[in-house]
Design a protein around this motif. Structure first.
Motif, PDB file in Angstrom:
ATOM      1  N   SER A  80      53.741  -3.168 -23.544  1.00 15.84           N
ATOM      2  CA  SER A  80      52.326  -2.814 -23.453  1.00 15.84           C
ATOM      3  C   SER A  80      51.817  -2.205 -24.751  1.00 15.84           C
ATOM      4  N   GLY A  81      50.627  -2.634 -25.151  1.00 10.47           N
ATOM      5  CA  GLY A  81      49.957  -2.071 -26.312  1.00 10.47           C
ATOM      6  C   GLY A  81      50.241  -2.767 -27.617  1.00 10.47           C
ATOM      7  N   ARG A  82      51.208  -3.680 -27.649  1.00  9.12           N
ATOM      8  CA  ARG A  82      51.542  -4.362 -28.889  1.00  9.12           C
ATOM      9  C   ARG A  82      50.766  -5.671 -29.023  1.00  9.12           C
ATOM     10  N   VAL A  83      50.657  -6.129 -30.263  1.00  6.96           N
ATOM     11  CA  VAL A  83      50.000  -7.395 -30.535  1.00  6.96           C
ATOM     12  C   VAL A  83      50.980  -8.525 -30.280  1.00  6.96           C
ATOM     13  N   VAL A  84      50.553  -9.504 -29.493  1.00  7.60           N
ATOM     14  CA  VAL A  84      51.357 -10.689 -29.218  1.00  7.60           C
ATOM     15  C   VAL A  84      50.671 -11.889 -29.850  1.00  7.60           C
ATOM     16  N   THR A  85      51.438 -12.731 -30.524  1.00 10.43           N
ATOM     17  CA  THR A  85      50.930 -13.954 -31.134  1.00 10.43           C
ATOM     18  C   THR A  85      51.496 -15.156 -30.396  1.00 10.43           C
ATOM     19  N   ALA A 105      44.578  -9.975 -16.818  1.00  9.82           N
ATOM     20  CA  ALA A 105      43.688 -10.595 -17.801  1.00  9.82           C
ATOM     21  C   ALA A 105      43.756  -9.879 -19.140  1.00  9.82           C
ATOM     22  N   VAL A 106      43.794 -10.659 -20.193  1.00 10.11           N
ATOM     23  CA  VAL A 106      43.744 -10.140 -21.554  1.00 10.11           C
ATOM     24  C   VAL A 106      42.661 -10.896 -22.314  1.00 10.11           C
ATOM     25  N   THR A 107      42.290 -10.355 -23.475  1.00 11.09           N
ATOM     26  CA  THR A 107      41.315 -11.023 -24.332  1.00 11.09           C
ATOM     27  C   THR A 107      42.043 -11.731 -25.462  1.00 11.09           C
ATOM     28  N   LEU A 108      41.892 -13.054 -25.511  1.00 13.60           N
ATOM     29  CA  LEU A 108      42.511 -13.838 -26.577  1.00 13.60           C
ATOM     30  C   LEU A 108      41.595 -13.867 -27.787  1.00 13.60           C
ATOM     31  N   THR A 109      42.136 -13.473 -28.935  1.00 14.35           N
ATOM     32  CA  THR A 109      41.406 -13.563 -30.196  1.00 14.35           C
ATOM     33  C   THR A 109      41.804 -14.847 -30.896  1.00 14.35           C
ATOM     34  N   ASN A 110      40.808 -15.595 -31.390  1.00 13.03           N
ATOM     35  CA  ASN A 110      41.043 -16.898 -32.037  1.00 13.03           C
ATOM     36  C   ASN A 110      41.703 -17.880 -31.068  1.00 13.03           C
ATOM     37  N   ALA A 111      41.119 -17.979 -29.880  1.00 12.01           N
ATOM     38  CA  ALA A 111      41.696 -18.830 -28.833  1.00 12.01           C
ATOM     39  C   ALA A 111      41.628 -20.306 -29.182  1.00 12.01           C
ATOM     40  N   ASN A 112      40.802 -20.701 -30.145  1.00 11.44           N
ATOM     41  CA  ASN A 112      40.679 -22.110 -30.521  1.00 11.44           C
ATOM     42  C   ASN A 112      41.519 -22.456 -31.740  1.00 11.44           C
ATOM     43  N   THR A 113      42.569 -21.648 -31.967  1.00 17.02           N
ATOM     44  CA  THR A 113      43.528 -21.947 -33.025  1.00 17.02           C
ATOM     45  C   THR A 113      44.906 -22.056 -32.408  1.00 17.02           C
ATOM     46  N   LEU A 114      45.874 -22.470 -33.204  1.00 12.82           N
ATOM     47  CA  LEU A 114      47.237 -22.565 -32.700  1.00 12.82           C
ATOM     48  C   LEU A 114      47.917 -21.211 -32.569  1.00 12.82           C
ATOM     49  N   THR A 115      47.355 -20.173 -33.196  1.00  9.40           N
ATOM     50  CA  THR A 115      48.016 -18.859 -33.200  1.00  9.40           C
ATOM     51  C   THR A 115      47.071 -17.747 -32.755  1.00  9.40           C
ATOM     52  N   PRO A 116      46.603 -17.799 -31.530  1.00  8.16           N
ATOM     53  CA  PRO A 116      45.767 -16.697 -31.051  1.00  8.16           C
ATOM     54  C   PRO A 116      46.613 -15.439 -30.814  1.00  8.16           C
ATOM     55  N   THR A 117      45.937 -14.295 -30.690  1.00  9.69           N
ATOM     56  CA  THR A 117      46.624 -13.031 -30.429  1.00  9.69           C
ATOM     57  C   THR A 117      45.967 -12.315 -29.265  1.00  9.69           C
ATOM     58  N   PHE A 118      46.706 -11.377 -28.696  1.00 11.39           N
ATOM     59  CA  PHE A 118      46.143 -10.494 -27.684  1.00 11.39           C
ATOM     60  C   PHE A 118      46.946  -9.209 -27.669  1.00 11.39           C
TER      61      PHE A 118
END
Length: 819
Positions: A80-85, A105-118
């Motif tokens: 919990s709390g860490r960045v996952v790629t 539920a989480v918020t995906l950043t850059n979901a339209n790329t191959l390497t999103p993070t949350f």
């Protein structure tokens, strides 16, 4: 580390499409090993860094990948709390989209790329999250799923080593930025700070000695609040005191008579509170100099009195003959915040600012003399900074200086309305401020009692339950208090626009209690209510006239009730997950806590020399904690134990270093204390506890510091008998109750610059930016012998006067700080 098992069709690692003629992963696996074992090992390694690996574990997925050139990867793990790629692969010209299809539920950043993070969400047990990678290439659309297993949060940094450097040191992978410094201008018209002692206009600049602090989210546009905003907000903070030797060009002018007015004005205005807008842009934090919400509240700002003491005869002065108003707040140390988004600032060591004539006792009642002496406003006191000696050039300003002299003027009315004999009674309160309304008048909430208030920290607000605030009285041998409102909480008040009116509702009536810690490991909250028990006019120590008298003279009321004298009760913090209350007991000395004067809640007496100088008493302090009966903060009984004992790692493990501290987590003189917000993983399940030090016993070894902990629960240790040793070699035993040793659940996160105190803390709601105050760096120096160059030294500059300042700490990968 336990073995990671892959489940289903999952991925999350660093595999990319490779069109070379080299053997495929499947070929290699078939030739030598089980694919599950290889990729499981990769997931385990990646999990240490908050990332996950990639791969596939299903024959159908292999076919899908071959047809559509897509790979969502291998299952992985994080905490919990860490960045996952998420690392996927697809044909070069494909359009890709990641979506979440399972788990919290989480918020995906850059979901339209191959390497999103949350950010891995907070979980109480290992929990799976499922994600789907969809690739579209022409008329072909292919999807593949992957799983990430998230485990509960854990401390995720390597401990910082003790040091005496002139910078703020944080763990590898973190960045420190200086945000708001002494003298920084708070409007467009105020000049940049020269930092050479010539600056003026501190009513429109950052004050000195940054202390308790809170972040209030601000809407992305406009001036309204948005409690969820982590990129724009208001920092509200205390400016507790001054380092006068740096504030003036050559230090304070030495005079035998009156202080120069200009110097006194500068010193007065550098005290108080500041409201300052801060914003994050492109990942960098700055303060907004010209914000219309910026505000300084000083010892000259008009205040209103509310609650039972409003209008009492003991608050009447020439400025407010009716005792309903006053000017200013001073020596604001710690703080609190309310559920309705107001700031509570607390007046601590205010008594020392007042001058009192050498023959003043003769002109006062015996009762008044007892009250003044109990608070340290003693006959013959000169008053810190000698502000009372100033003769103002403008007679309209004279009251700003005259009020610091509380000597009775026998030519004035005996009721105190013609002089400032009662001015000291106007200080020692909790003051409520609305940070979103710069024209509002702060209110002194007298129902919470008058003392050397360290702070006012709320228990969790629950609908239908009365709000509760915990408060320390910071002086050796003082007490721990709580206030229980008379009104049950209505959640609709959390979003009210007239915030100070909500404060009237919950803070102007209720019951103030003081704590008695019994030798059994239990305790009792004693009500400070006039007319009950010994709190009557018949009391022989002090004759209480009414409830206002009890509240104005809270210390005297606590004395006669038999409360437990503590080793400097300072900051308190309430665990947001279980409601347990923690209290720092910073230290004590042999004069106040002699060998034969220990008790179960304050059990140690020993020597920890500073250099070659003996230092007996409890010089390193401890942290006590309590659990309210039935986990109800309104309860009148509790259970307690001692969570941590401050000590150097080299001290006797049986009787001094009882918590088993080592070089990664030993500390002295705990002061600031704060649990991370429950709006992010740092404040959920097993919340982070932050411990800040204000130390004189261990500074021969290291500068002051801040530690992060994940504490257990009250009662996780057991009973213990300590053998104490006095200066003559005599010994005495003391029974107490101690918590489990913290081990790796306590680590040093930060070490400050030279001669500073670490104090004041908050985060953004998402926990990804941590605000900390660095107070009085280089405090032992002066204008000719500068002993610290911080914060300039943070950027490598080795010149310039030191300045108290606010820093912001971020994790380089964008994760929750400390996890």
């Amino acid at each position: 580390m336990s073995e990671n098992k892959l489940t289903g069709r999952h991925s999350d690692g660093d595999f990319q499409l490779n069109l070379s003629a080299n053997p495929s992963l499947s070929d290699i696996i078939a030739e030598r090993h089980s694919r599950r074992n290889i990729l499981g090992g990769m997931a385990a390694v990646a999990g240490l860094f908050g990332l996950s690996a990639c791969g596939s574990d299903n024959a159908d997925d292999e076919k899908a990948y071959a047809a559509g050139n897509i790979n969502a990867g291998q299952a992985g793990a994080s905490t919990s709390g860490r960045v996952v790629t998420l690392n996927g692969s697809a044909l070069r010209n494909s359009t890709v989209t990641w979506t979440q299809v399972g788990g919290p539920a989480v918020t995906l950043t850059n979901a339209n790329t191959l390497t999103p993070t949350f950010i891995a969400p907070s979980v109480a047990a290992a929990t799976t999250l499922e994600f789907r990678l969809t690739a579209v290439n022409g008329s072909t659309s292919v999807s593949q799923d992957t799983i990430v297993t998230v485990s509960p949060a854990q401390l995720g940094f390597t401990a910082v080593a003790k040091n005496k450097n002139d910078i703020v040191t944080v763990p590898e992978g973190y960045t420190v930025s200086v945000l708001y410094r002494l003298g920084d201008p708070l409007n467009a018209a105020t000049a940049a700070f020269a930092n050479n002692g010539t600056d003026t206009g501190y009513a429109n600049r950052a004050g000195d000695h940054h202390d308790g602090m809170a972040y209030f989210g601000l809407a992305a546009t406009g001036t309204t609040r948005d409690a969820t905003n982590s990129t724009r907000g208001l920092l509200v903070m205390n400016h507790e005191n001054i380092t006068a030797s740096y504030l003036h060009a050559n230090g304070p002018t030495t005079v035998s008579g009156a202080r120069p007015e200009a110097e006194a004005v500068k010193e007065i205005e550098a005290h108080g509170v500041a409201v300052v807008e801060v914003v994050q842009t492109a990942g960098a934090w700055s303060y907004v100099q010209a914000s219309t919400l910026n505000r300084r509240i000083t010892p000259n700002t008009i205040m209103a009195f509310n609650g039972p003491a409003r209008g009492d005869a003991q608050l009447r002065t020439v400025y407010s003959p009716t005792g309903v108003a006053g000017r200013g707040t001073i020596n604001n140390c710690a703080n609190g915040r309310t559920q309705w988004e107001t700031y509570l600032t607390c007046e601590e060591n205010w008594a020392g600012y007042f001058r009192r004539g050498s023959a003043d006792n003769a002109n006062r009642s015996a009762k008044a003399v007892v009250a003044l002496n109990r608070y340290g406003v003693t006959q013959g006191a000169a008053g810190a900074n000698n502000w009372a000696t100033v003769t103002a050039a403008n007679s309209a300003d004279q009251g700003n200086f005259a009020k610091w002299n509380v000597t009775v003027d026998t030519t004035k009315a005996a009721d105190g309305t013609g002089d400032y004999r009662n001015e000291a009674n106007q200080y020692g309160w909790v003051v409520e401020i609305d940070p979103f309304n710069p024209t509002s008048t702060p209110r002194k909430r007298t129902a919470l009692g008058r003392m050397g208030h360290e702070g006012a920290w709320p228990a969790a607000f629950v609908a239908g339950r009365k709000p509760v605030f915990y408060m320390g009285d910071d002086s050796r041998g003082e007490y721990f208090y709580k206030f229980v409102s008379a009104t049950a909480w209505d959640v609709a008040d959390a979003t009210a626009t007239d915030r100070l009116a909500v404060g009237d509702k919950y803070l102007d009536a209720g019951t103030l209690y003081v704590a008695r810690f019994d030798a059994t490991g239990n305790g009792v909250w004693l009500p400070l209510v006039f007319g009950t028990g010994v709190l009557t006019a018949a009391n022989t120590t002090y004759s209480f006239a009414n409830q206002a008298d009890v509240l104005i003279n809270t210390r005297l009321a606590a004395d006669v009730l038999g409360a437990t004298k503590m080793d400097r009760p300072e900051w308190a913090a309430v665990n947001p997950a279980n409601g347990e209350v923690y209290l720092t007991l910073t230290n004590n000395n042999a004069a106040t806590r002699p060998l034969t004067g220990t008790d179960a809640a304050n059990p140690r007496h020993y020597n920890d020399p500073v250099g070659t100088t003996a230092n007996y008493g409890n010089p390193n302090g401890h942290i006590i904690r309590l659990k309210e009966a039935s986990n109800n903060p309104e309860a009148t009984t509790f259970q307690w134990d001692i969570y941590l004992f401050g000590a150097g790692a080299d001290l006797n493990a049986t009787n001094i270093n009882i918590s088993g501290l080592n070089d990664t987590n030993d500390f002295s003189s705990p002061d600031g204390l704060w649990f991370s917000r429950p709006t992010n993983a740092g404040g959920l399940v097993n919340p982070l506890l932050w411990i800040q030090t204000d130390d004189g016993a261990y500074t021969d070894v290291t500068n002051c510091m801040m530690l992060a902990a994940m504490p257990g629960r009250v009662g996780d240790g057991g009973a213990k008998t300590i053998t104490n040793t006095g200066s003559t070699g005599a010994t005495a035993t003391q029974s107490t109750f101690v918590g489990a040793q913290p081990g790796l659940q306590l680590r040093r996160f930060l070490v400050g610059p030279k001669e500073c105190e670490i104090t004041g803390i908050d985060t953004t709601p998402d926990g990804r930016a941590l605000f900390v105050n660095i107070q009085h760096p280089g405090e032992n120096g002066n204008a000719t012998t500068i002993t610290s160059n911080w914060p300039a030294s943070q950027a490598g500059t080795t010149s310039g006067r030191p300045r108290s300042a606010t820093i912001v700490i971020t994790k380089n990968d964008g994760g929750v700080v400390a996890l």
